[in-house]
Write an enzyme that holds these catalytic residues in place. Sequence first.
Site, PDB file in Angstrom:
ATOM      1  N   ASP A 576     -10.656  11.589   7.137  1.00  0.00           N
ATOM      2  CA  ASP A 576     -10.749  12.089   5.763  1.00  0.00           C
ATOM      3  C   ASP A 576      -9.367  12.282   5.154  1.00  0.00           C
ATOM      4  OD1 ASP A 576     -13.421  12.060   6.050  1.00  0.00           O
ATOM      5  OD2 ASP A 576     -13.674  14.212   6.266  1.00  0.00           O
ATOM      6  N   CYS A 621     -12.772   0.339  -0.918  1.00  0.00           N
ATOM      7  CA  CYS A 621     -12.838   1.709  -0.408  1.00  0.00           C
ATOM      8  C   CYS A 621     -13.515   2.507  -1.512  1.00  0.00           C
ATOM      9  CB  CYS A 621     -11.463   2.235  -0.029  1.00  0.00           C
ATOM     10  SG  CYS A 621     -10.150   1.855  -1.196  1.00  0.00           S
ATOM     11  N   SER A 622     -12.846   3.515  -2.034  1.00  0.00           N
ATOM     12  CA  SER A 622     -13.408   4.232  -3.166  1.00  0.00           C
ATOM     13  C   SER A 622     -12.817   3.701  -4.463  1.00  0.00           C
ATOM     14  CB  SER A 622     -13.153   5.734  -3.045  1.00  0.00           C
ATOM     15  OG  SER A 622     -13.758   6.439  -4.103  1.00  0.00           O
ATOM     16  N   ALA A 623     -11.488   3.769  -4.567  1.00  0.00           N
ATOM     17  CA  ALA A 623     -10.814   3.246  -5.756  1.00  0.00           C
ATOM     18  C   ALA A 623     -10.496   1.766  -5.631  1.00  0.00           C
ATOM     19  CB  ALA A 623      -9.533   4.028  -6.021  1.00  0.00           C
ATOM     20  N   GLY A 624     -10.447   1.268  -4.405  1.00  0.00           N
ATOM     21  CA  GLY A 624     -10.144  -0.142  -4.194  1.00  0.00           C
ATOM     22  C   GLY A 624      -8.664  -0.447  -4.196  1.00  0.00           C
ATOM     23  N   GLY A 626      -6.167   1.932  -2.011  1.00  0.00           N
ATOM     24  CA  GLY A 626      -5.478   2.547  -0.881  1.00  0.00           C
ATOM     25  C   GLY A 626      -5.783   1.872   0.433  1.00  0.00           C
ATOM     26  N   ARG A 627      -6.894   2.266   1.045  1.00  0.00           N
ATOM     27  CA  ARG A 627      -7.291   1.648   2.304  1.00  0.00           C
ATOM     28  C   ARG A 627      -7.566   0.156   2.127  1.00  0.00           C
ATOM     29  NH1 ARG A 627     -11.329   6.509   4.177  1.00  0.00           N
ATOM     30  NH2 ARG A 627     -11.109   7.084   1.986  1.00  0.00           N
ATOM     31  N   GLN A 665      -1.776   3.071  -1.922  1.00  0.00           N
ATOM     32  CA  GLN A 665      -1.771   4.225  -2.815  1.00  0.00           C
ATOM     33  C   GLN A 665      -0.812   5.324  -2.373  1.00  0.00           C
ATOM     34  OE1 GLN A 665      -5.554   6.134  -2.943  1.00  0.00           O
ATOM     35  NE2 GLN A 665      -5.267   6.988  -4.991  1.00  0.00           N
TER      36      GLN A 665
END
Length: 703
Positions: A576, A621-624, A626-627, A665
């Site tokens: 997390d 990922c979530s925002a696309g 970072g990961r 990010q």
Amino acid sequence: MIEDTKDNCHRKVFFCIVKAVKQFIDLCNNTVRRNISHTTAVKFLHARKFDVPRAVSLYEQHEQIRLKECLYNIDPDVEPLRSELQTGKFTILSARDSSGAAIALFTANKHSPLSVTHTTTLQGIVYQLDCALQDTETQKSGLIFIYDMSGSKYSNFDYDLSQKILTLLKGGYPARLKKVLIVTAPLWFKAPFKILRLFVREKLRERVFTVSVPTLSLHIPRKALPIHLGGTQDIDHATWLLYCRKSMTNREDELLANIGQPAINCNSVSDFSGDIITINNHITIGTPIVGTEQTTNGDCIHLGTELNENITVNGVSNSVTSPTSPINNKSSSTIATGTTLVASSAQSTPLTNGVCRGSSTGLTEFWSENPPSSASSGFSDDDSLAGQEGDPKTIEQIVHLVKERGRDGLFREYVEIKSRAPEGTFVHARMRNNLAKNRYTDVLCYDHSRVVLSREDGDDSDYINANFVDGYKQKNAYISTQGPLPKTSQDFWRMVWEQHCLVIVMTTRVMERGRVKCGQYWEPTENSSLEFGNFHVRTISIESNEEYTLSSLELKNIKTEEVRNISHWQFTSWPDYGVPSSAMAMLNFLQKVRDKQAQMVKALGDTWAGHTRGPPIVVHCSAGIGRTGTFITLDICISRLEDVGTADIRGTVEKIRSQRAFSIQMPDQYVFCHLALIEYAVSRGMLKSVDLEGFEEREDDSD
């Protein structure tokens, strides 16, 4: 002095062009025994770069095909051709591409092989092509052929007709074919497409692409495309047909020639003695040409006006360009080397003693076609990305850099990268009706690399927060996108379908730290399904591991009843906070994803006609950023390290950020890319164990 030299150069090129026309007409008259008009001669010479023997060969093949396929005496008012033309299945668009090429469009779903003969269809195509080719701009700049398969079915496809059209265009028609763009090719088309490619000469084969609607604009500017193909143009086929009727079509120039139009006699310079000679309304000699126009060995030397030609006279190739014409926004000069004139677009030097001088770079580049673009949805064979740009380093050098700079040094390097302003615009992402489709207001989608959805009935937007990202030696290897919202899940699956994607990589959980990070766009239990618009998504099987969950999905297009298999990989061991304490979990996951992609591409067999690595892999990922960016960076760097023994982490991150804004990010993710690549090298025996104490991961919030 300079102006006198230019005038002399212009006269020389006029003479040599007229001489080429004379040779073409004489050779054709001797072969086919018919009078050839000057207009026809120039048309065929343009198509073969003023190489007279090749132009004559093209003309002979052209005549043979015309006779064989009954393409003479075409009357647009006689049935069934009249009705065929009214269908609008083939038309010439009103706009041109950026190079000036005309754009022809064949709409496959309007063609019914059972209700129309090949002869009628070919007559409709040739009737319109003849009209388009009356324009000298089309003769010089060539033709782009779009074969639009959007919404077409197998019943619309006619293999024999496709072969005849390719045979005509590949070497039997006087138009320089720049590209053939096959749009939204269904999977069943891949096998016949591979066979059809064999009928096309190798040079043209490199210009044949299968593309999606979203990537079509990377070949042709949007302003030149029709609205239904992602552009801004309205197709006005009725006006185009009216223009065809009013223009010189159906080889009227040949009819006039046969009536007895006199040919230009250019056996000697004195033939011109002050007469005005016009070819296709743009080549004119209006003053006497005095003296010999030949070199000591009898071969013409050419310098150009507005023509950038590579003229062959008497078997000798002579490159031509204008000393004053801008090339790539830079002036050009020419130099005589024997009987060949060459020029450089990179630098210009003044005229000396009345002779044009410059670099020794050949002019063939001005006649070469546009380099093949790999901006297709994975189907192009072109590996345009060499992957050698930037500042590549061996793995030993990377280890040294990491030790030398330390965490703080890498953080500062990341801050330098992050501080740069975005390298693009976000116009579509900020449109009012698209704002709600962005998960985060500060993570927007570049215009220049965005994935463009095809518009369906009732759609008010072609927008999805997703960008194409290049891989190692592969254009558009990935689609970097945000985690779907409930309202964008339908768009997400439409994107997967239109881009023929096989693998989806998800590097987040649906819920993290009590917050929704991604919509549940697939069922997490076996033998259950969801529907999103025209797509039915069924979960066939689930394999749970400590670090990831693998789901096999069945994606069905409800409108067409076609079914495809999708492999969904969810990486669940990313904590997390921060980044993984060990890179091996991510590295093993990445390798399994690649193996699965390769396996699925291989299973497609001959139905896949594209890049050996397959269509884009969807990563989110979530925002696309970072990961997602971390995964893509590692995949690219590992591929390059395996291939050539070097990697460029910074350059890779900068490249990705130029296509998907804000990728990577957090500074910890940038550091992680370095440590993971080193760990990969150790695991593969490229390095012995490396002591990197002090690089324990910080626990910063990271996407």
